[in-house]
Write a protein that holds these residues in place. Structure first.
Motif, short mmCIF file in Angstrom:
data_model
loop_
_atom_site.label_atom_id
_atom_site.label_comp_id
_atom_site.label_asym_id
_atom_site.label_seq_id
_atom_site.Cartn_x
_atom_site.Cartn_y
_atom_site.Cartn_z
N TYR A 170 0.81 -1.21 0.00
CA TYR A 170 0.00 0.00 0.00
C TYR A 170 0.85 1.27 0.00
CZ TYR A 170 -3.80 -3.16 1.25
OH TYR A 170 -4.72 -4.17 1.25
N ALA A 171 0.38 2.25 -0.77
CA ALA A 171 1.01 3.58 -0.73
C ALA A 171 0.54 4.36 0.48
CB ALA A 171 0.67 4.35 -2.01
N GLY A 172 -0.63 4.00 1.02
CA GLY A 172 -1.18 4.65 2.20
C GLY A 172 -2.13 3.73 2.92
N LEU A 173 -2.19 3.86 4.25
CA LEU A 173 -3.08 3.04 5.08
C LEU A 173 -3.74 3.92 6.11
CD1 LEU A 173 -0.71 0.00 5.47
CD2 LEU A 173 -3.03 -0.15 4.53
N GLU A 174 -5.03 3.67 6.38
CA GLU A 174 -5.80 4.50 7.29
C GLU A 174 -6.63 3.64 8.23
OE1 GLU A 174 -8.25 7.10 4.99
OE2 GLU A 174 -6.62 7.58 3.58
N VAL A 175 -6.62 4.00 9.51
CA VAL A 175 -7.51 3.36 10.48
C VAL A 175 -8.82 4.15 10.48
CG1 VAL A 175 -7.90 2.74 12.88
CG2 VAL A 175 -5.60 2.54 11.90
N ALA A 176 -9.84 3.56 9.90
CA ALA A 176 -11.16 4.22 9.81
C ALA A 176 -12.17 3.18 9.37
CB ALA A 176 -11.13 5.38 8.81
N ASP A 177 -13.45 3.44 9.64
CA ASP A 177 -14.43 2.54 9.05
C ASP A 177 -14.58 2.90 7.57
OD1 ASP A 177 -16.52 4.44 8.56
OD2 ASP A 177 -17.38 4.12 10.53
N MET A 178 -15.22 2.03 6.84
CA MET A 178 -15.23 2.17 5.38
C MET A 178 -15.86 3.48 4.91
SD MET A 178 -16.02 -1.76 4.21
CE MET A 178 -17.16 -2.20 5.52
N ILE A 179 -16.98 3.84 5.52
CA ILE A 179 -17.69 5.05 5.08
C ILE A 179 -16.89 6.30 5.46
CG2 ILE A 179 -19.83 6.37 5.32
CD1 ILE A 179 -21.19 3.60 5.91
N GLU A 180 -16.37 6.34 6.69
CA GLU A 180 -15.56 7.48 7.09
C GLU A 180 -14.34 7.62 6.21
OE1 GLU A 180 -14.70 6.55 11.12
OE2 GLU A 180 -16.58 7.37 11.91
N GLY A 181 -13.71 6.51 5.89
CA GLY A 181 -12.53 6.56 5.03
C GLY A 181 -12.83 7.13 3.67
N LEU A 182 -13.94 6.71 3.08
CA LEU A 182 -14.32 7.24 1.77
C LEU A 182 -14.67 8.72 1.84
CD1 LEU A 182 -16.49 4.32 0.36
CD2 LEU A 182 -14.25 5.04 -0.47
N ARG A 183 -15.30 9.13 2.92
CA ARG A 183 -15.69 10.54 3.05
C ARG A 183 -14.49 11.48 3.09
NH1 ARG A 183 -20.58 9.47 7.40
NH2 ARG A 183 -22.20 9.05 5.83
N GLY A 184 -13.33 10.94 3.44
CA GLY A 184 -12.13 11.76 3.46
C GLY A 184 -11.46 11.89 2.10
N LYS A 185 -12.04 11.29 1.06
CA LYS A 185 -11.43 11.31 -0.28
C LYS A 185 -12.16 12.31 -1.18
CE LYS A 185 -8.65 8.05 0.96
NZ LYS A 185 -8.98 8.20 2.39
N ASP A 186 -11.42 12.87 -2.11
CA ASP A 186 -11.97 13.85 -3.05
C ASP A 186 -12.90 13.19 -4.06
OD1 ASP A 186 -10.49 15.85 -1.84
OD2 ASP A 186 -8.82 15.68 -3.26
N ASP A 187 -13.79 13.99 -4.61
CA ASP A 187 -14.66 13.52 -5.68
C ASP A 187 -13.82 13.03 -6.86
OD1 ASP A 187 -16.58 14.53 -4.03
OD2 ASP A 187 -17.36 16.02 -5.44
N ALA A 188 -14.30 11.96 -7.50
CA ALA A 188 -13.70 11.46 -8.74
C ALA A 188 -12.18 11.30 -8.64
CB ALA A 188 -14.06 12.39 -9.91
N SER A 189 -11.71 10.79 -7.51
CA SER A 189 -10.27 10.74 -7.27
C SER A 189 -9.64 9.36 -7.43
CB SER A 189 -9.96 11.26 -5.86
OG SER A 189 -10.63 10.49 -4.88
N VAL A 190 -10.47 8.31 -7.61
CA VAL A 190 -9.92 6.96 -7.74
C VAL A 190 -10.58 6.24 -8.91
CG1 VAL A 190 -9.39 6.81 -5.28
CG2 VAL A 190 -11.54 5.87 -6.12
N ASN A 191 -9.92 5.20 -9.37
CA ASN A 191 -10.40 4.44 -10.53
C ASN A 191 -10.96 3.07 -10.16
OD1 ASN A 191 -7.42 5.72 -11.28
ND2 ASN A 191 -9.13 6.44 -12.55
N LEU A 192 -10.63 2.61 -8.94
CA LEU A 192 -11.07 1.29 -8.50
C LEU A 192 -11.28 1.29 -6.99
CD1 LEU A 192 -11.44 -1.85 -9.05
CD2 LEU A 192 -9.00 -2.06 -8.54
N VAL A 193 -12.39 0.71 -6.56
CA VAL A 193 -12.64 0.45 -5.13
C VAL A 193 -12.97 -1.02 -5.01
CG1 VAL A 193 -14.06 0.96 -3.12
CG2 VAL A 193 -13.49 2.80 -4.72
N VAL A 194 -12.27 -1.71 -4.09
CA VAL A 194 -12.56 -3.12 -3.85
C VAL A 194 -12.93 -3.32 -2.38
CG1 VAL A 194 -11.10 -3.94 -5.72
CG2 VAL A 194 -10.13 -3.70 -3.43
N ALA A 195 -13.78 -4.29 -2.14
CA ALA A 195 -14.19 -4.64 -0.76
C ALA A 195 -14.40 -6.14 -0.72
CB ALA A 195 -15.45 -3.89 -0.37
N ALA A 196 -13.37 -6.87 -0.31
CA ALA A 196 -13.42 -8.33 -0.26
C ALA A 196 -13.90 -8.78 1.11
CB ALA A 196 -12.04 -8.91 -0.57
N ASP A 197 -15.08 -9.35 1.16
CA ASP A 197 -15.65 -9.88 2.41
C ASP A 197 -15.76 -8.79 3.49
OD1 ASP A 197 -16.78 -12.22 3.45
OD2 ASP A 197 -15.01 -12.68 4.64
#
Length: 308
Positions: free
Chosen positions: A192-219
């Protein structure tokens, strides 16, 4: 699975009686176990682990009202509910289906972290990352697009198994997990280039609009009841043409249920509706088992959606 959560009562005699009671519970002598647990509680009235275990035993004995009372007391002693009494109250029909206590999820996976990969791969036949990887590649091939992504987010990243599956397809991976123990393991992977301790929704809320190309959630979405918030945030952070891929546990009925393994199962119809409400385009929704439990394949779905 994880070592059992235990919080000492602070009273040595109460702790010893609890330990004896747990041995009896595991051997199947439930009435004797309940009696010893109650003795421990007499010595330490706010003994959270004892109240929680008493709830389990009463439920095993079919004593629903007594089980409910014990689980309520467990949560009263620990309002953060690290033992997950709330989930048992849902299963007993005493409370409405709702989200898991964050402290419970964090405690669960902090304990699990050192043995996570070994248990999943060797004991549970875990294959969610490979299912997601194959589904994403197939969807991109069908769309005549390369399965290569500049920036990606791994939700509920755990130790890094999903990032390992996509290592050659992603330039920059960020992992998000509620468990500091899991983040420690993920950091050691070097994926990983970066790691964050956060729940999934909080983590996403800290990201800019249209800033990533792929989101994965395995199990990972099996620990969410309502998928609408996480799907909405994923839609926001994905760039046009970006992909979200995830696995779910599922069931033959409608809507959402909390299964015996204390994970949420979402029906295919619910998943389709939630995806549509989030404004995402469904590319793949297929039956696929992400793991085994009690030597039986867990019924699941692999899902790939796109932001148009």
């Amino acid at each position: 699975m994880p070592l059992r959560l235990f919080h000492s009562s602070g009273d040595l005699m109460a702790d010893r009686r609890f330990e004896f009671a747990r041995d009896l519970q595991l051997k199947g002598d439930l009435p004797a176990a309940a009696d010893l647990i109650e003795q421990a509680i007499e010595l330490a009235p706010n003994f959270t682990s004892a109240w929680f275990t008493l709830g389990e035993i009463r439920a095993q004995l079919g004593e629903r009202d007594k089980a409910i009372a014990a689980f309520r007391k467990s949560r009263e002693c620990d309002p953060d509910d690290k033992h997950g009494a709330h989930l048992h109250l849902i299963r007993l029909g005493d409370e409405q289906l709702s989200e898991m206590p964050k402290a419970y999820v964090q405690a669960l996976f902090d304990q699990y972290a050192p043995r996570f990969e070994h248990t999943l791969i060797n004991d549970l036949g875990y294959r969610a990352p490979s299912l997601i990887f194959k589904a994403v590649v197939a969807a991109r091939v069908a769309a005549k697009k390369p399965a290569l992504f500049k920036r990606a987010i791994d939700l509920g990243c755990g130790t890094g198994l999903a990032a390992a599956a996509f290592a050659k397809q992603v330039d920059h991976f960020v992992g998000i997990d509620l468990s500091p123990g899991m983040i420690k393991q993920a950091r050691a992977s070097g994926l990983y280039a970066g790691l964050e301790v956060a729940d999934m929704i909080e983590g996403l809320r800290g990201k800019d609009d249209a800033s990533v190309n792929l989101v994965v959630a395995a199990d990972a979405f099996v620990y969410l009841s309502d998928l609408a918030p996480v799907l909405s945030e994923a839609q926001r952070v994905l760039a046009s043409g970006g992909v979200l891929a995830f696995t779910l546990e599922t069931h033959g009925g409608n809507g959402i249920v909390l299964g015996g393994g204390l994970r949420y199962a979402h029906s295919a119809e619910y998943a389709r509706a939630a995806i549509a409400m989030a404004g995402l385009k469904l590319l793949t929704l297929e039956q696929a088992s992400p793991r085994v439990e009690n030597n039986e394949p867990v019924s699941g779905l692999v899902v790939v959606v796109e932001k148009t």
